[in-house]
Design an enzyme around this catalytic site. Structure first.
Site, PDB file in Angstrom:
ATOM      1  N   SER A   1       0.780  -1.093   0.023  1.00  0.00           N
ATOM      2  CA  SER A   1      -0.026  -0.071  -0.034  1.00  0.00           C
ATOM      3  C   SER A   1       0.882   1.333  -0.062  1.00  0.00           C
ATOM      4  O   SER A   1       2.082   1.229   0.577  1.00  0.00           O
ATOM      5  CB  SER A   1      -1.047   0.078   1.190  1.00  0.00           C
ATOM      6  OG  SER A   1      -0.126   0.225   2.477  1.00  0.00           O
ATOM      7  N   ASP A   2       0.329   2.587  -0.491  1.00  0.00           N
ATOM      8  CA  ASP A   2       0.941   3.587  -0.271  1.00  0.00           C
ATOM      9  C   ASP A   2       0.755   3.945   1.328  1.00  0.00           C
ATOM     10  O   ASP A   2      -0.154   3.154   1.821  1.00  0.00           O
ATOM     11  CB  ASP A   2       0.340   4.754  -1.026  1.00  0.00           C
ATOM     12  CG  ASP A   2       1.253   5.889  -1.315  1.00  0.00           C
ATOM     13  OD1 ASP A   2       2.208   6.088  -0.533  1.00  0.00           O
ATOM     14  OD2 ASP A   2       1.008   6.558  -2.423  1.00  0.00           O
TER      15      ASP A   2
END
Length: 793
Positions: A264-265
């Site tokens: 994920s960011d």
């Protein structure tokens, strides 16, 4: 909402339960790494498996996977960013992605990737959080466009491929980001206002547009073997990108055969079970939200008790059957296989302790590591490479009366607040509390943008410094005014005598977290240029350090314009190399420059007032389909100021009109043979050569230089067997950088793959080759076609 339903309707129907395709291996070397990863996984407890997929916010790097001491696993260090190690001392600040894209040079793209990878490894970083293919650049005002390479998917894809190969040849994992649809910064992620959470903007993209534009460079990334892919903050067709079964499982891991892991960011995870089953393999940086990370005394909480969507919640989900243990095992296999593939289990350098200190300081956590350690110097001779790339990515837009290169001068004046040394330090993210004013430092040359793609420089060479040093060597006088307020007020009385050449340095700061408000350069740039031009008559040269697209309302008032983008730490030396002709400019635009801002019709979605708190209001409909940048200008018959691919030289080039086409593939089928196994990049037939086109490139001028011939392809359309409506008239499908001595001519061959002459068939869910006349155009920009040939498919 009707438009959103129509956009969703072209996506295939999904099953009720998200199932992430398993990692199946790539090659013998990958198989060996996969076997080691499998053996490692078999020794882990369920809890250890869960935390291997969970970020650890108190580690020494931007992102961390915690160590497992009993297995001699020292953990993993993940560092920003795409232009160099963001917070490191004694590391190199490389030219930005847009500068590298403007080189149109595969060799330099690879060399930059390799050098950057070497530095990350020597600083103890296992993963580079880059390179960037998203944003692609749909919005010319997009705050992070400069981190990527080009608005065109073909050029961006080649740059991604070369960069990733360079990173991983150096023994460091690449992370292709941000997947997918992250085309604006405004409302890019959820926002909490007075306790009310508003969802991130939803990028509503139809299936064909997704495949032919925004997915294209990610396919190159997977083909190149990228270890990881970072999913983006935004929603995609109403679902968060980090939990999107269709794009993560079906397309990325299924259709493209991606064997690595999806991370994920930072704080882009909004669910646990749904995200894991939707295809997310690793959450970063660990806690549930940024707000929680800032309010909790994390240093006082045992690691396994830090709240996270994964961590103990993932262990619970496996125990209650919400997530299968096989899915968790595959997450571990995907994470650990690249680790073993790149030999990171053997003699990998420790994390430079100065990185940890600088990271803590940047987040106000210096008390966690009060000692100030000495940094490990990893720069080697990379400054020379930075200088070369920055010069090669400098685009000569205009050069009337051959005012450049500069020769035989005795008096030069340097104007503009981009020319001097930086007044706000060597690591400056810029104030982002007041978007109504220009962002970034008011005084000082702009070498890189802001946010996670920024970088610390140990020594930034400004243009004024480099020009004065040149003057000392060549015996000319250098005057200067670097206060744009004086320039805008036409207060130029300190200039005497009048100069031979006036150099105006402008800048446009761009950063993660904010979208630009205007296409003009910052800091009263128009008045500054117009007043200098009035003083200097036909002797004014403008240099811009910018994130990308700018309007140039003073274009007709100056003799020369040079777009130098974000050049990295050798900013001054690289621009002096070009201005004085030590390097013949060979950069070409990786975007289109309009005559007027209104020529672009892709406004940033920005909702104010009470509706801003309504999640349903934040919708970004990609109704233009494939028609962005030069495709948009072409479709609407808008003449740009400078075309996509444009770039002048101090010499001249030509392309022969007798290009020859030879087909490699005989009796080419409309659809590729269905793939029986997933291979990186998708069906291998898509990457197979189908035809070559050969022409001759000539240097018709008097000095050596590098040409960038470009190939544009027009598919047969609007007939039986042709491409459907919504197909651009012409798209980039080839380029080469060719170095030629004066008077030299050499043959150049462009090879087209099946994918290059196909369109994405939504009905068939496959790349289809249309039937009819295929037109191949050769030129030096989209607006400068020199030869055309037609062949039958």
């Amino acid at each position: 909402m009707l438009s959103h339903i129509l956009l969703l309707a072209v996506w295939p129907l999904l099953g009720a339960l998200a199932i992430s395709p398993n990692n199946t291996g790539i090659s013998r070397s990958w198989s060996e790494a996969q076997q080691l990863a499998s053996e490692f996984s078999a020794r882990l407890t369920l809890t250890e498996k869960a935390f291997l997929a969970t970020g650890w916010i108190l580690g020494p790097c931007d992102g961390n996977i915690a160590p497992i001491p009993r297995l001699n696993f020292s953990g993993m260090c993940l560092h920003d960013g795409p232009a160099g190690i963001r917070v490191a001392d004694l590391a190199t600040l490389f030219p930005a992605g847009v500068t590298t894209g403007a080189t149109w040079d595969r060799d330099l793209m690879y060399a930059r990737g390799l050098a950057m990878g070497e530095e990350f490894r020597e600083k103890g970083s296992h993963v580079i959080l880059g390179p960037v293919a998203g944003p692609l650049g749909r919005h010319p005002l997009g705050g992070r466009n400069w981190e990527g390479f080009a608005v065109d998917p073909y050029l961006s894809g080649i740059a991604m491929e070369e960069t990733i190969r360079g990173h991983q040849d150096a023994g460091v994992q690449a992370c292709a980001k941000h997947y997918i649809g992250n085309e604006q910064e405004t409302e890019r992620s959820s926002v909490i206002t007075n306790g009310i959470e508003t969802a991130a903007i939803s990028a509503n993209i139809d299936d064909r547009t997704l495949h032919e534009l925004y997915l294209w460079p990610f396919a190159n990334s997977v083909k190149a073997g990228t270890a990881s892919v970072m999913c983006s903050y935004n929603r995609l067709n109403q679902t968060y990108a980090c939990a999107h079964d269709r794009t993560l499982n079906e397309i990325l891991k299924g259709e493209l055969g991606f064997q690595g892991y999806v991370m994920s960011d930072w704080f882009a995870t909004h669910s646990g079970v749904d995200s894991v089953n939707g295809g997310l393999d690793m959450t970063m940086p660990g806690p549930l939200s940024q707000g929680e990370a800032q309010t909790l005394n994390l240093s006082a909480i045992p690691f396994h008790e830090i709240p996270s969507w994964f961590g103990t919640n993932l262990t619970t989900a496996v125990n209650n059957g919400s997530v299968s243990e096989a899915r968790l095992d595959d997450m571990v296999l995907r994470i650990m296989t690249p680790y073993y593939l790149l030999g990171q289990d053997q003699d990998f350098p420790s994390v430079d302790p100065s990185n940890a200190w600088l990271y803590y300081v940047s987040y106000g956590l210096a008390q966690l590591n009060p000692a100030i350690p000495v940094a490990r110097d990893v720069r080697a001779d990379h400054g020379a490479l930075v200088r070369e790339i920055a010069a090669a990515g400098t685009v000569l837009l205009k050069n009337e009366q051959s005012i450049l290169p500069i020769r035989n001068v005795t008096n030069i004046v340097v104007f503009g607040n981009d020319a001097p040394d930086t007044s706000d330090g060597l690591y400056f993210l810029g104030p982002i509390t007041d978007p109504s004013r220009p962002l970034g430092a008011k005084y000082g040359t702009l070498a890189v943008g802001g946010g996670s793609g920024a970088g610390r420089t140990s020594d930034l060479v400004s243009p004024l410094r480099a020009i004065r040093e040149r003057g000392y060597r060549d015996g000319f006088r250098t005057q200067y005014i670097t206060n744009n307020d004086l320039l805008a007020g036409n207060n130029l009385t300190s200039i005497f005598p009048l100069p031979d050449v006036c150099l105006v340095f402008l800048k446009t700061f761009s950063t993660e977290g904010w979208d630009r408000l205007s296409l003009e350069n910052d800091w009263n740039s128009t008045l500054a240029v117009e007043n200098v031009a009035a003083l200097c008559s036909n002797r004014t040269v403008v240099v811009t350090h910018s994130s990308g697209v700018n309007t140039l309302p003073w274009d007709d008032k100056v003799a020369a314009i040079v777009a130098a983008h974000y050049p990295g730490e050798q900013a001054g030396n690289s621009i002096v190399d070009v201005l004085w002709g030590d390097v013949n400019p060979s950069g070409h635009l990786p975007y289109t420059i309009p005559k007027n801002e209104s020529d672009y019709d892709f406004p940033i979605v920005n909702i104010t007032g009470p509706d801003a708190l309504n999640s349903d209001a934040w919708q970004e409909d990609f109704t233009e389909g494939l028609f962005i940048d030069y495709r948009h200008f072409d479709a609407h018959n808008i003449t740009p100021l400078y075309s996509f691919g444009h770039g002048l030289s101090y010499t001249t080039f030509d392309i022969s009109s007798d290009a020859q086409v030879s087909w490699i593939a005989q009796n080419l089928s409309a659809l590729p043979t269905p793939a029986t196994t997933s291979t990186p990049g998708g069906n291998s037939e898509l990457w197979g050569g189908v035809l070559n086109i050969t022409t001759t490139i000539s240097n018709t001028g008097s000095v050596a230089g590098a040409a960038v011939p470009q190939l544009y392809v027009s598919l047969p359309t609007r007939q039986d067997g042709g491409a459907p409506s919504g197909t651009p008239r012409s798209v980039l499908r080839g380029f080469e950088k060719v170095k030629l001595e004066a008077g030299q001519s050499i043959p150049v061959t462009f090879s087209l793959m099946r994918r290059d002459i196909s369109f994405w068939s939504v009905e068939e869910q496959e790349w289809r080759v249309p039937q009819g006349d295929l037109q191949l155009d050769l030129g030096f920009s989209f607006g400068d076609i020199r030869a055309s040939v037609t062949t039958q498919i």
